[in-house]
Design a protein around this motif. Structure first.
Motif, PDB file in Angstrom:
ATOM      1  N   MET A  11       0.862  -1.188   0.000  1.00  0.00           N
ATOM      2  CA  MET A  11       0.000   0.000   0.000  1.00  0.00           C
ATOM      3  C   MET A  11       0.901   1.241   0.000  1.00  0.00           C
ATOM      4  SD  MET A  11      -2.678  -1.250   2.958  1.00  0.00           S
ATOM      5  CE  MET A  11      -1.520  -1.243   4.309  1.00  0.00           C
ATOM      6  N   ASP A  12       1.177   1.769  -1.179  1.00  0.00           N
ATOM      7  CA  ASP A  12       2.149   2.859  -1.268  1.00  0.00           C
ATOM      8  C   ASP A  12       1.506   4.125  -1.837  1.00  0.00           C
ATOM      9  OD1 ASP A  12       4.603   4.048  -0.953  1.00  0.00           O
ATOM     10  OD2 ASP A  12       5.459   3.248  -2.805  1.00  0.00           O
ATOM     11  N   GLY A  13       2.017   5.273  -1.405  1.00  0.00           N
ATOM     12  CA  GLY A  13       1.593   6.537  -2.002  1.00  0.00           C
ATOM     13  C   GLY A  13       0.701   7.417  -1.125  1.00  0.00           C
ATOM     14  N   ASN A  14       0.592   7.087   0.165  1.00  0.00           N
ATOM     15  CA  ASN A  14      -0.223   7.948   1.055  1.00  0.00           C
ATOM     16  C   ASN A  14       0.331   9.367   1.092  1.00  0.00           C
ATOM     17  OD1 ASN A  14      -1.606   5.653   1.684  1.00  0.00           O
ATOM     18  ND2 ASN A  14      -0.770   5.433   3.759  1.00  0.00           N
ATOM     19  N   TYR A  54       0.756  -4.785   3.419  1.00  0.00           N
ATOM     20  CA  TYR A  54       2.051  -4.313   3.932  1.00  0.00           C
ATOM     21  C   TYR A  54       1.800  -2.942   4.567  1.00  0.00           C
ATOM     22  CZ  TYR A  54       7.256  -4.246   3.608  1.00  0.00           C
ATOM     23  OH  TYR A  54       8.610  -4.260   3.854  1.00  0.00           O
ATOM     24  N   ALA A  55       1.833  -2.900   5.885  1.00  0.00           N
ATOM     25  CA  ALA A  55       1.419  -1.679   6.587  1.00  0.00           C
ATOM     26  C   ALA A  55       2.595  -0.890   7.161  1.00  0.00           C
ATOM     27  CB  ALA A  55       0.457  -2.037   7.705  1.00  0.00           C
ATOM     28  N   PHE A  56       3.666  -1.602   7.547  1.00  0.00           N
ATOM     29  CA  PHE A  56       4.824  -0.898   8.132  1.00  0.00           C
ATOM     30  C   PHE A  56       6.042  -1.800   7.950  1.00  0.00           C
ATOM     31  CE2 PHE A  56       7.657   0.656  11.453  1.00  0.00           C
ATOM     32  CZ  PHE A  56       7.482   2.029  11.389  1.00  0.00           C
ATOM     33  N   SER A  66       7.917  11.698  14.288  1.00  0.00           N
ATOM     34  CA  SER A  66       6.494  12.080  14.374  1.00  0.00           C
ATOM     35  C   SER A  66       5.657  11.224  13.420  1.00  0.00           C
ATOM     36  CB  SER A  66       6.325  13.561  14.053  1.00  0.00           C
ATOM     37  OG  SER A  66       6.814  13.806  12.749  1.00  0.00           O
ATOM     38  N   GLU A  67       6.230  10.898  12.251  1.00  0.00           N
ATOM     39  CA  GLU A  67       5.470  10.068  11.298  1.00  0.00           C
ATOM     40  C   GLU A  67       5.358   8.628  11.812  1.00  0.00           C
ATOM     41  OE1 GLU A  67       6.438  10.475   7.153  1.00  0.00           O
ATOM     42  OE2 GLU A  67       5.244   8.713   6.600  1.00  0.00           O
ATOM     43  N   VAL A  68       6.462   8.124  12.417  1.00  0.00           N
ATOM     44  CA  VAL A  68       6.410   6.770  12.993  1.00  0.00           C
ATOM     45  C   VAL A  68       5.321   6.734  14.073  1.00  0.00           C
ATOM     46  CG1 VAL A  68       7.687   5.068  14.362  1.00  0.00           C
ATOM     47  CG2 VAL A  68       8.818   6.215  12.433  1.00  0.00           C
TER      48      VAL A  68
HETATM   49  C1  IPE Z   1       2.604   4.068   2.232  1.00  0.00           C
HETATM   50  O1  IPE Z   1       2.629   5.396   1.859  1.00  0.00           O
HETATM   51  C2  IPE Z   1       2.396   3.872   3.698  1.00  0.00           C
HETATM   52  C3  IPE Z   1       3.575   3.382   4.435  1.00  0.00           C
HETATM   53  C4  IPE Z   1       4.740   3.106   3.943  1.00  0.00           C
HETATM   54  C5  IPE Z   1       3.386   3.191   5.853  1.00  0.00           C
HETATM   55  P1  IPE Z   1       3.958   6.265   1.952  1.00  0.00           P
HETATM   56  O2  IPE Z   1       4.012   6.914   3.282  1.00  0.00           O
HETATM   57  O3  IPE Z   1       5.147   5.454   1.598  1.00  0.00           O
HETATM   58  O4  IPE Z   1       3.674   7.359   0.835  1.00  0.00           O
HETATM   59  P2  IPE Z   1       4.701   7.940  -0.205  1.00  0.00           P
HETATM   60  O5  IPE Z   1       5.384   6.799  -0.869  1.00  0.00           O
HETATM   61  O6  IPE Z   1       5.646   8.790   0.575  1.00  0.00           O
HETATM   62  O7  IPE Z   1       3.855   8.735  -1.158  1.00  0.00           O
END
Ligand code: IPE
Ligand code: IPE
Ligand code: MG
Length: 248
Positions: A11-14, A54-56, A66-68
């Motif tokens: 799951m990529d690209g958030n 795949y979440a982490f 902060s993101e973690v």
């Molecule tokens: C996927 O999105 C989520 C995780 C890896 C937890 P990203 O956070 O990798 O988003 P991009 O790749 O920076 O756009």
């Protein structure tokens, strides 16, 4: 549309989804959870047996603290808010990854999710959290080496199936198809051993945009693939034999 037995998703690209909308990465991850809910119910509805998300990754610890923290918080929230619904949907939850380094309350939540749903017979949802394939393989080697050292296992007894069974994913069939969103085309340390004969589908949309329509497109693409597992099609064998028989 062909329904795979096991669908795995990177799951990529958030972050990029959020950036394109002038929103924070946190917002992107929150929207990612909405897409998680959606794929779980869509996969159940379609009769997919195993869904791995795949979440982490074991490398995601290198992101800003902060993101973690946000990602850990979202996992907590997801289990707290959604566990009852998952249970009602007859979903069995499994978690793969290293338990080392996770906060105690997260560990208990993960265990609670696995325990509560262990008898469920619908979709098996495998959450890859704090997961890294190299770490998984390393842990497995270490564990098998200990068995050998203790005299419980002979080196010659180490087989492909024993290794498969000993991985975090032991008992789960290999993924038939691995999807990655956001246009990136790499595995990023996901299921290296298990992916030996998986089909790969890369889609351009960002994870928060991945809905039923996107899922159906993936399944149509999967249905077009010709999986040979190193062998040849039976009809090709027959054609070849006929050609040889007729001196061709
Ligand atoms: C996927 O999105 C989520 C995780 C890896 C937890 P990203 O956070 O990798 O988003 P991009 O790749 O920076 O756009
Ligand atoms: C892979 O995505 C990990 C997850 C989806 C959890 P990343 O965004 O971390 O991977 P890279 O850094 O682009 O390879
Ligand atoms: Mg990414």
């Amino acid at each position: 549309m062909v329904i795979p037995r096991h669908l795995a998703v990177i799951m990529d690209g958030n972050g990029r989804w959020a950036k394109a909308r002038n929103l924070t990465r946190t917002h992107g991850h929150r929207q990612g959870v909405v897409a998680v809910r959606e794929i779980v119910s869509n996969a159940s509805q379609l009769g997919i047996e195993y869904l791995t998300l795949y979440a982490f990754s074991s490398e995601n610890w290198s992101r800003p603290a902060s993101e973690v923290r946000d990602l850990m918080g979202l996992l907590r929230l997801f289990i707290k808010r959604d566990l009852a619904t998952l249970h009602k949907q007859n979903v069995r939850v499994l978690v793969i990854g290293s338990r080392l380094g996770l906060a105690d309350d997260i560990l208990s939540l993960l265990e609670k999710a696995e325990d509560l749903t262990c008898q469920n017979t619908g979709l098996t949802l495998i959450i890859a959290f704090n997961y890294g394939a190299r770490q998984e393989i390393t842990d497995t080697f270490r564990q098998l080496a200990k068995e050998v050292e203790a005299g419980r296992l002979k080196p010659d007894e180490i087989s492909e199936s024993l290794i498969s069974q000993s991985l975090y994913s032991g008992g789960i069939p290999d993924p038939d198809v691995i999807v990655r969103t956001s246009g990136e085309q790499r595995l990023s340390n996901f299921l290296l051993w298990q992916a030996a004969y998986s089909e790969f589908v890369f889609v351009d949309c960002y994870w928060p945009e991945f809905d039923m329509q996107q899922l159906e497109l993936v399944l149509v693409e999967y249905g077009r693939r010709n999986r040979r597992f190193g062998s040849v099609e039976r009809e090709d064998v027959e054609l070849e034999q006929n050609a040889v028989a007729s001196g061709g």
